[in-house]
Design a protein around this motif. Structure first.
Motif: not given
Length: 592
Positions: A261-262, A314, A318
Motif C-alpha cells: 500500500l502507498r 488501496d 486494505r
C-alpha cells in the motif's frame, strides 16, 4: 542526476473531508466490482487460452526450459545502476539462497529475509536503487564471465526498489480573517498528490520525492504451458522471457507489489540513516498471477477514466487485508443490494413525478429547497476538483431536481424585461387547499431555525478553519449545512401529514427503497472509515423515516383522497350509469 520518470499518481494526497466522503461512498461500488473483474478474467482466460493450431505450425510450440521440482540457486544484488555486471562485488550481494525447488508448493520453496539497508548519500538525494535477482540451476554461477556459466541455466530480472512521487504543494488554504497562526499551521506534507502538474505553471517546477519500498516479494510463476511461438496469449506474451536460440522461455519472474500500500512507503531524505527491507521469494500459481494483473489493469483503467479516485484501490486492498472475511462477504452482498435499491428508488421517483397530476398534500417548497441543496453540493464538488464521474452524477441529479420543480409548479418565461426571467407559480391543486397553508407555516418556522444554525456554523468556520477564498468559504459553509441540517427539509412534509391526518399522497414505493438504502448505509457507517459528519448524516435519516412509518400506521387510509397518480379509491365504486360523470370528476382532480 536526470529527473525521475513520471510515476503514477498516489492516493491520499490532498483529499479533504469531501474526498473522504467520496471514498466512503464509492468504496462500496468498488468492492462489488471485484466480482465482475474475477468473472471477466475467467472468460478472458477461456477466450485467450492457448490452443494447438491445426496446421503445420502445431509443432512450433515453446515450452518452459526448467522442469517442476528442479533445484535453483538465487542471488539478489542491489545497485544504483539499472544494468548490473559487477558479480565480483560482495558488498552488492544482499541475499543468497541455494537448493530451492521450482514450482513445488512446500516450505522449502519459500524463503524470507529481513535486514537493514544503509542508504548512500546519492540515494538520500533522490538517487535510484535497483535490485537484480538471478536464478540458476544448482551448481551454475550467474556471472557470464565464469567458465562454468551456461546461458540456458541462468535467468534474471531487474526491479526498482525506489519510487518517485511529486511532493505536495503547501496548503493554499488560509485564514480569511488573517490569523497569525495560519502560516505556522499550513505546513506542506511529504506525500504524493493527485495532480502533479495541476499548478506547475503558477508554483514553479514540481519537486520529486523518492520513497522506499520496504517489502520486496519475488514470485516464480508456476507455468508449464506450451505456447505457440507466434501466437502467445496477449495477456501473457509481454511477460515471457524467450530464449532466442531454442525458442523456449525461462520461468517468469514476478515482483509482487499487489499488497504494498502507498502509506507503507518510506520517504527518503538526508535524515534517514537506515531503511527496513523485508524480502520473500516463493512460487505463485498461474491463476493468482493473472488475477493480480487483471485487477491492477482494471484499477488503472478506472483511474484514467476518472471513475475511481486516487487511493480507493488501496482502501479496497486494505479491506481485504485487515477486514474480517465474513464481514467482507456481507459487505459485498449489501453493496450489490444498495446498487439495486438505488436504481429502483431512482426509477420510482421519476415515475411518481412523471405521472403525478396533483400537488395536494405534497410540499412544493421542499422540492425547491432540494434543488438548491443539490446545486450547492455540485458547486462544492466543482470547486474541489472532483473527478468528472462524480461531477456528472451530481449534475444529472441537479437536472432531475429542476425537472421535478416543473412538475410541482408552473414555470413561465417572462420576456417583459431586457433579460428573460423564469417565474414560478403555484399549481391550483397546491394553492387551492390547506396544503399551501400548512407548507408555509412549516417552512416559516423551519427556515428560521435553519438560518440561525447556518449562520452560527458559517461564523465558526470563518474563525477557526482555513479556506482558499471567500467563495470557497461560502460553498463549504453551505455544504456543511446541507450535510448537517439537510434532513430538516423533510420535516415540512411531516407537518403536512400531521395536519391533514393522511399519508395517501406520498410515493411510498420510492420511499421504501430509500429506507432500505438507509439501513444499508447504517451498516457501512460501522464498517467503513468515514468522517463523523457523514456518519451522523446517515443516522439522522433513520429518525425521519421512522416518523414517516409511524404516521402511516396511525393515519388510516382515506378513500376520498387522491393518491400520487391523481386517482381516489371511491372512483372504482362508481356505477356504470354515472361512468361519464366519474370520468369528469377524475379529470377535475387531476387538473392543476
Amino acid at each position: 542526476m536526470a529527473p525521475p520518470p513520471p510515476a503514477q499518481a498516489a492516493g491520499g494526497g490532498g483529499g479533504g473531508q469531501q474526498q473522504r466522503q467520496q471514498q466512503a461512498g464509492g468504496l462500496g461500488q468498488t468492492i462489488t466490482g471485484v466480482i465482475r473483474i474475477a468473472v471477466f478474467w475467467y472468460f478472458a482466460s477461456k477466450f485467450f487460452a492457448p490452443k494447438r493450431p491445426a496446421g503445420p505450425e502445431s509443432a512450433q510450440l515453446m515450452s518452459n526450459l526448467f522442469q517442476s521440482g528442479e533445484y535453483l540457486d538465487m542471488w539478489l544484488y542491489a545497485s544504483e545502476h539499472e544494468k548490473f555486471n559487477d558479480f565480483g562485488n560482495e558488498g552488492a550481494l544482499i541475499w543468497h539462497e541455494t537448493n530451492m525447488p521450482y514450482a513445488v508448493w512446500s516450505r522449502e520453496s519459500t524463503r524470507t529475509l529481513s535486514l537493514k539497508y544503509y542508504p548512500t548519500e546519492a540515494l538520500k538525494n533522490n538517487g535510484s536503487l535497483y535490485v537484480h535477482v538471478f536464478f540458476a540451476r544448482s551448481g551454475y554461477p550467474p556471472d557470464p564471465n565464469d567458465p562454468e556459466y551456461q546461458p540456458l541455466a541462468v535467468f534474471g530480472k531487474t526491479h526498482s526498489i525506489v519510487v518517485y512521487y511529486p511532493k505536495s504543494k503547501a496548503d493554499k488554504k488560509r485564514s480569511l480573517l488573517g490569523n497569525p497562526k495560519d502560516s505556522e499551521e499550513a505546513q506542506p506534507l511529504v506525500q504524493a498528490v493527485d495532480d502533479p502538474q495541476g499548478d506547475s505553471e503558477d508554483d514553479g517546477p514540481v519537486e520529486w520525492i523518492s520513497f522506499w519500498k520496504p517489502n520486496i516479494t519475488i514470485n516464480l510463476v508456476d507455468d508449464f504451458t506450451r505456447y505457440p511461438s507466434n501466437a502467445a496469449p496477449p495477456n501473457i506474451a509481454p511477460y515471457l522471457n524467450v530464449e532466442p536460440t531454442t525458442g523456449n522461455y525461462f520461468p517468469t519472474i514476478f515482483f509482487n507489489e499487489f499488497w504494498l500500500l502507498r502509506d507503507k512507503l518510506i520517504p527518503i531524505n538526508e535524515t534517514v540513516t537506515e531503511l527496513p527491507l523485508n524480502l520473500e521469494v516463493g512460487p505463485i500459481s498461474m491463476t493468482k498471477w493473472q488475477l493480480f494483473l487483471q485487477i491492477d489493469q482494471s484499477f488503472q483503467i478506472h483511474r484514467s477514466y476518472g471513475s475511481m479516485l486516487e487511493g480507493e484501490a488501496d482502501e479496497l486492498k486494505r479491506v481485504f487485508l485487515e477486514g474480517n472475511p465474513y464481514l467482507l462477504v456481507i459487505t459485498m452482498v449489501v453493496s450489490l443490494l444498495h446498487s439495486v435499491f438505488d436504481f429502483l428508488a431512482f426509477k420510482n421517483d421519476i415515475q411518481f413525478w412523471n405521472k403525478n397530476k396533483s400537488m395536494e398534500g405534497l410540499s412544493a417548497k421542499s422540492v425547491v429547497v432540494n434543488f438548491i441543496c443539490q446545486l450547492i453540493v455540485f458547486l462544492y464538488l466543482l470547486d474541489n476538483d472532483t473527478s468528472w464521474m462524480i461531477l456528472a452524477s451530481s449534475g444529472v441529479g441537479c437536472c432531475i431536481e429542476f425537472w421535478k420543480i416543473g412538475k410541482a409548479m408552473h414555470i413561465e418565461i417572462d420576456r417583459s424585461g431586457t433579460i428573460p426571467m423564469l417565474r414560478f407559480r403555484d399549481r391550483e391543486s397546491y394553492a387551492g387547499n390547506k396544503t399551501k397553508e400548512y407548507d408555509d407555516i412549516a417552512m416559516k418556522y423551519l427556515s428560521g431555525v435553519l438560518f440561525f444554525l447556518a449562520i452560527c456554523s458559517s461564523i465558526y468556520s470563518l474563525m477557526y478553519e482555513r479556506h482558499k477564498s471567500w467563495y470557497s468559504w461560502i460553498l463549504s459553509s453551505l455544504t456543511s449545512c446541507v450535510y448537517m441540517f439537510g434532513f430538516t427539509m423533510m420535516c415540512p412534509q411531516l407537518f403536512i401529514n400531521y395536519k391533514l391526518k393522511s399519508v395517501a399522497h406520498l410515493p411510498w414505493r420510492q420511499m421504501t427503497y430509500k429506507f432500505l438504502n438507509t439501513i444499508i448505509d447504517d451498516l457501512f457507517a460501522f464498517v467503513i472509515k468515514m468522517p463523523t459528519l457523514h456518519r451522523l448524516s446517515v443516522f439522522r435519516d433513520d429518525l425521519v423515516f421512522l416518523i414517516y412509518l409511524y404516521q402511516r400506521w396511525i393515519y388510516k387510509v382515506d378513500k376520498t383522497r387522491v393518491n400520487e397518480f391523481g386517482f381516489a379509491g371511491e372512483d372504482d365504486k362508481v356505477s356504470d350509469g354515472t361512468e361519464t360523470d366519474a370520468l369528469i370528476s377524475k379529470e377535475d382532480k387531476k387538473t392543476n
